[in-house]
Scaffold this motif. Structure first.
Motif, PDB file in Angstrom:
ATOM      1  N   ARG A 227       0.851  -1.202   0.000  1.00  0.00           N
ATOM      2  CA  ARG A 227       0.000   0.000   0.000  1.00  0.00           C
ATOM      3  C   ARG A 227       0.877   1.238   0.000  1.00  0.00           C
ATOM      4  O   ARG A 227       1.869   1.300   0.711  1.00  0.00           O
ATOM      5  N   ASN A 228       0.473   2.230  -0.787  1.00  0.00           N
ATOM      6  CA  ASN A 228       1.121   3.544  -0.817  1.00  0.00           C
ATOM      7  C   ASN A 228       0.032   4.595  -0.889  1.00  0.00           C
ATOM      8  O   ASN A 228      -1.082   4.314  -1.332  1.00  0.00           O
TER       9      ASN A 228
ATOM     10  N   GLU B 285      -1.745  -3.040  -4.046  1.00  0.00           N
ATOM     11  CA  GLU B 285      -1.461  -4.049  -5.066  1.00  0.00           C
ATOM     12  C   GLU B 285      -1.191  -5.381  -4.393  1.00  0.00           C
ATOM     13  O   GLU B 285      -0.451  -5.454  -3.409  1.00  0.00           O
ATOM     14  N   GLU B 286      -1.780  -6.440  -4.967  1.00  0.00           N
ATOM     15  CA  GLU B 286      -1.556  -7.777  -4.446  1.00  0.00           C
ATOM     16  C   GLU B 286      -1.487  -8.778  -5.592  1.00  0.00           C
ATOM     17  O   GLU B 286      -2.211  -8.664  -6.577  1.00  0.00           O
ATOM     18  N   ALA B 287      -0.592  -9.753  -5.453  1.00  0.00           N
ATOM     19  CA  ALA B 287      -0.480 -10.822  -6.443  1.00  0.00           C
ATOM     20  C   ALA B 287      -1.705 -11.719  -6.331  1.00  0.00           C
ATOM     21  O   ALA B 287      -2.121 -12.083  -5.230  1.00  0.00           O
ATOM     22  N   ILE B 288      -2.282 -12.063  -7.495  1.00  0.00           N
ATOM     23  CA  ILE B 288      -3.472 -12.919  -7.463  1.00  0.00           C
ATOM     24  C   ILE B 288      -3.288 -14.211  -8.245  1.00  0.00           C
ATOM     25  O   ILE B 288      -4.079 -15.129  -8.107  1.00  0.00           O
TER      26      ILE B 288
ATOM     27  N   PRO C 255       7.146 -10.084   2.438  1.00  0.00           N
ATOM     28  CA  PRO C 255       7.966  -8.919   2.808  1.00  0.00           C
ATOM     29  C   PRO C 255       8.863  -8.433   1.666  1.00  0.00           C
ATOM     30  O   PRO C 255       9.017  -7.236   1.457  1.00  0.00           O
ATOM     31  N   ALA C 256       9.434  -9.362   0.924  1.00  0.00           N
ATOM     32  CA  ALA C 256      10.290  -8.982  -0.210  1.00  0.00           C
ATOM     33  C   ALA C 256       9.455  -8.310  -1.305  1.00  0.00           C
ATOM     34  O   ALA C 256       9.855  -7.290  -1.874  1.00  0.00           O
ATOM     35  N   MET C 257       8.296  -8.874  -1.588  1.00  0.00           N
ATOM     36  CA  MET C 257       7.428  -8.300  -2.615  1.00  0.00           C
ATOM     37  C   MET C 257       6.944  -6.918  -2.207  1.00  0.00           C
ATOM     38  O   MET C 257       6.898  -5.998  -3.021  1.00  0.00           O
ATOM     39  N   ASP C 258       6.596  -6.758  -0.945  1.00  0.00           N
ATOM     40  CA  ASP C 258       6.113  -5.456  -0.471  1.00  0.00           C
ATOM     41  C   ASP C 258       7.180  -4.372  -0.618  1.00  0.00           C
ATOM     42  O   ASP C 258       6.860  -3.232  -0.954  1.00  0.00           O
ATOM     43  N   ILE C 259       8.435  -4.717  -0.366  1.00  0.00           N
ATOM     44  CA  ILE C 259       9.519  -3.734  -0.524  1.00  0.00           C
ATOM     45  C   ILE C 259       9.596  -3.271  -1.972  1.00  0.00           C
ATOM     46  O   ILE C 259       9.659  -2.072  -2.256  1.00  0.00           O
ATOM     47  N   LEU C 260       9.579  -4.212  -2.908  1.00  0.00           N
ATOM     48  CA  LEU C 260       9.659  -3.862  -4.332  1.00  0.00           C
ATOM     49  C   LEU C 260       8.433  -3.065  -4.788  1.00  0.00           C
ATOM     50  O   LEU C 260       8.559  -2.060  -5.493  1.00  0.00           O
TER      51      LEU C 260
END
Length: 167
Positions: A3-4, A106-109, A119-124
């Motif tokens: 989230r941003n 944004e979330e991977a579906i 955590p890694a995906m959220d950083i990117l």
């Protein structure tokens, strides 16, 4: 789920004017490099943006599907990025005085991207979506400046979502 949020110096309608113009998609979405086509019905539910991501010679043709377009408050899209997978992107837009707060989630579906540790995906995604919102702000604020005839005067903008008022 990443989230941003960003404060924009324009109205929600200015933001939705940009979102409704499918040909502008690569101008504000980080990673999208060109538009190939925009369905005539964009941004109605089910309409598609046909775009590419990457750089030549490694361009991948994909599409984004409108799942919900509810100006002046929200837009939901399913963005593909195969062979990586698909993501659901939700934009919430809310007026705040003479400004607008835009939040992106944004979330991977689907696909292999779902196997990346969260955590890694959220950083990117946090980095990518911060730039995406910055680009969207440039376009929406530019439309506001043309509409009003007044220059956009950026003020101190919170560095992260924790400094913004609650939804």
């Amino acid at each position: 789920m990443s989230r941003n949020a960003k404060v924009m110096h324009c109205t929600p309608e200015d933001v939705f004017d940009v979102l409704a113009d499918g040909w502008l998609y690569p101008s504000w979405v980080v990673g999208a490099s060109r538009m190939r086509d925009v369905d005539e019905g964009w941004p109605r539910t089910g309409a598609r943006l046909h775009h590419s991501f990457g750089v030549w010679p490694m361009l991948i043709d994909d599409e984004t599907v409108a799942e919900e377009f509810a100006p002046p408050r929200a837009m939901v899209m399913a963005a593909t990025g195969w062979p990586l997978g698909e993501a659901r992107v939700t934009l919430h837009v809310k007026p705040r005085g003479s400004q607008t707060i835009v939040r992106i989630q944004e979330e991977a579906i689907a696909g292999p991207v779902r196997l990346v540790p969260r955590p890694a995906m959220d950083i990117l995604l946090r980095w990518r979506n911060a730039e995406t919102l910055r680009r969207l702000a440039f376009l929406a604020e530019g439309r506001a400046a043309r509409r009003t005839g007044e220059p956009v005067m950026p003020s101190a903008i919170p560095a992260d979502e924790s400094e913004l008022p609650a939804s």
